[in-house]
Scaffold this active site. Structure first.
Site, mmCIF file in Angstrom:
data_model
loop_
_atom_site.group_PDB
_atom_site.id
_atom_site.type_symbol
_atom_site.label_atom_id
_atom_site.label_comp_id
_atom_site.label_asym_id
_atom_site.label_seq_id
_atom_site.Cartn_x
_atom_site.Cartn_y
_atom_site.Cartn_z
ATOM 1 N N LYS A 275 0.851 -1.190 0.000
ATOM 2 C CA LYS A 275 0.000 0.000 0.000
ATOM 3 C C LYS A 275 0.885 1.238 0.000
ATOM 4 C CE LYS A 275 -3.764 1.807 2.961
ATOM 5 N NZ LYS A 275 -4.525 1.472 4.199
ATOM 6 N N SER B 209 -9.180 1.230 3.544
ATOM 7 C CA SER B 209 -8.471 2.094 2.608
ATOM 8 C C SER B 209 -7.422 1.375 1.772
ATOM 9 C CB SER B 209 -7.799 3.236 3.379
ATOM 10 O OG SER B 209 -6.838 2.726 4.295
ATOM 11 N N SER C 34 -9.234 -1.274 7.429
ATOM 12 C CA SER C 34 -8.698 -1.052 6.089
ATOM 13 C C SER C 34 -7.973 -2.220 5.454
ATOM 14 C CB SER C 34 -7.761 0.166 6.103
ATOM 15 O OG SER C 34 -8.486 1.335 6.359
#
Length: 478
Positions: free
Chosen positions: A82, A158, A182
């Site tokens: 990420k 996320s 997330s």
């Protein structure tokens, strides 16, 4: 013979082939990069692919393995991170153009551990701006496309790009972060495994923060065994992250296959189930039969602490206060470059009084102590990972009210675990009538990742949901 396409095989399956000589790190990396090239224009999972770096690392891994220098089961395996995780020499944008020139001087501690284990970085994946959202939408960098439906559906956030990259077979593993869900939300919506670790078990040094009280690092994978292999590598104390000083090192692989016979598993009633989608509820309830057939004791228990946790999180008070502290100067200087939905959530933190903040965190501590007593004789809780499945992106983002309502829905069940300091695992447990994934969430006590993974592994071995693959034939170049 393994008939699963190479790009959908697990880390453990790939590792065996790398050591038998049936597959090389170079060939595997080339295959993953080709898969990325074919799917990425449509699925939009990656913020920054790193093909040259990947091939150089793959060649080095191939030479080492041929020479008998085996660094372990992750050696020669591709992965992604990420875009919150620092990689030396690459920008860490956290999903924002404000940080496009922020070049990391060093690797994040967790990615450094993966490098030492011989893993091959294929790139950095998209995230919701500053990791502050559960639906997975990024209005500035674009929203990854959930591969389970031709019509754009939200991937969950996320760690949106990480979920899509693993689900679509671009990489067998991607790192994410989990502050309110997330890792587990994209895992649930995209049909992967998602591990939320206990805060303090995995270093966050070099990971762009959202909330120092709740941020944790976890992996999205294609199997529970793969999640265990990654956790085994990345957990433990790190002098660069004081929260890990008490980290307990344990061999999760040693207990992974012990099964669930004799364990007490409980459906936690009732807040997790309120207003949940009927298909989601049915699929998760049926998981109880699977565990019972494996010899576990399965029963419902009252768990009022879930509702208490929601009541003690008005407007995401603690995250908002900590996020505002992190972003205040940047927000004052570059307010126009923030997504208005994100900035409006952060700005709420400026009006939170210190007394309210400390009163809330102290109430969390008391509630966590209460949960410890409730779970004394319970090995794990079983609940829906998300109360609703993936929804069309256009409907979720139709207006601010729609976005906010969906965001709250996706975050509800996961955020409870963050507030209660539980560790959690989302595993595939079914599909809706539209063919969209459903996730079972297993919660265990803090620092009980070994038990968590053991339970998840037993469920996975008794079912075949994790073997289902999205049909991407609608993408022309796939």
């Amino acid at each position: 013979m393994n008939t699963t396409p190479l790009h959908f095989q697990t880390i453990s399956e790939l590792a065996r082939q790398l050591r038998s000589g049936d597959l090389s790190p170079v060939a595997l990396t080339e295959h993953c990069l080709a898969r990325m090239e074919a799917l990425e224009p449509t699925l939009h999972a990656f913020r920054l692919p790193t093909p040259e770096r990947a091939m150089a690392t793959a060649r080095a891994a191939e030479i080492a393995l041929r020479a008998g220098q085996d660094l372990g089961p992750l050696h020669g395996i591709p992965y992604a991170v990420k875009d919150l995780f620092d990689i030396k020499g690459l920008p860490t944008t956290a999903g924002s153009d404000i940080l496009r020139d922020h070049i990391a001087p060093e690797d994040a501690s967790v990615t450094a551990r993966l490098t030492r284990a011989g893993m091959i970085l294929l790139g950095k994946t998209h995230t919701v701006q500053f990791a502050y959202g559960g639906v997975g939408i990024n209005h500035h960098h674009g929203t990854p496309h959930n591969p389970w439906h031709q019509t754009p559906h939200v991937p969950g956030g996320s760690s949106s790009g990480s979920g899509v990259a693993v689900a679509a077979g671009m990489v067998p593993m991607a790192l994410g972060s989990d502050t309110g869900g997330s890792v587990r939300i994209p895992a649930s919506l995209c049909g992967t495994v998602g591990l939320k670790t206990t805060v303090g078990q995995v270093s966050r040094a070099g990971v762009f923060p959202l909330s120092w009280s709740l941020d944790s690092v976890g992996a999205l994978t294609r199997s529970v065994e793969d999640a265990a292999l990654v956790y085994q590598c990345i957990h433990g104390p790190d002098p660069l992250d004081p929260s890990t000083q008490g980290a307990e090192c344990h061999d999760v692989m040693a207990t992974l296959r012990r099964g669930v016979r004799g364990l007490r598993l409980a459906f936690a009633e009732t807040a997790f189930w309120d207003h949940a989608d009927a298909e989601v509820t049915r699929a998760v309830r049926q998981c109880g039969d699977v565990f019972a057939n494996l010899g576990a004791q399965v029963e419902p228990i009252a768990f009022p602490e879930a509702a208490d946790a929601l009541a003690l999180n008005p407007g995401g008070l603690v995250i908002a206060a900590e996020a505002y502290t992190i972003h205040r100067e940047r927000l004052e200087a570059h307010a126009d470059q923030y997504d208005p939905i994100i900035s409006s959530r952060i700005i709420q933190g400026q009006d939170i009084r210190a007394a309210d903040y400390f009163q809330t965190t102290q109430a969390w501590d008391r509630l966590r102590q209460q949960v410890a007593q409730t779970l004394l004789d319970v090995d794990a809780l079983l609940v829906p990972a998300t109360m609703i499945p993936a929804k069309p992106t256009a409907a979720v983002d139709a207006d601010t009210d729609a976005y906010v309502q969906h965001n709250l829905s996706y975050l509800r069940n996961t955020s409870i675990g963050n507030i209660l300091d539980l560790c959690g695992l989302s595993v595939p447990c079914g599909f809706t009538s539209e063919g969209l994934p459903i996730g079972l969430m297993i919660y265990t006590k803090p620092r009980h990742e070994a038990m968590l993974l053991r339970i998840g592994y037993a469920f996975e071995q008794a079912t075949s949901w994790h073997l289902q693959m999205p049909n991407t034939s609608w993408i022309a170049s796939s």
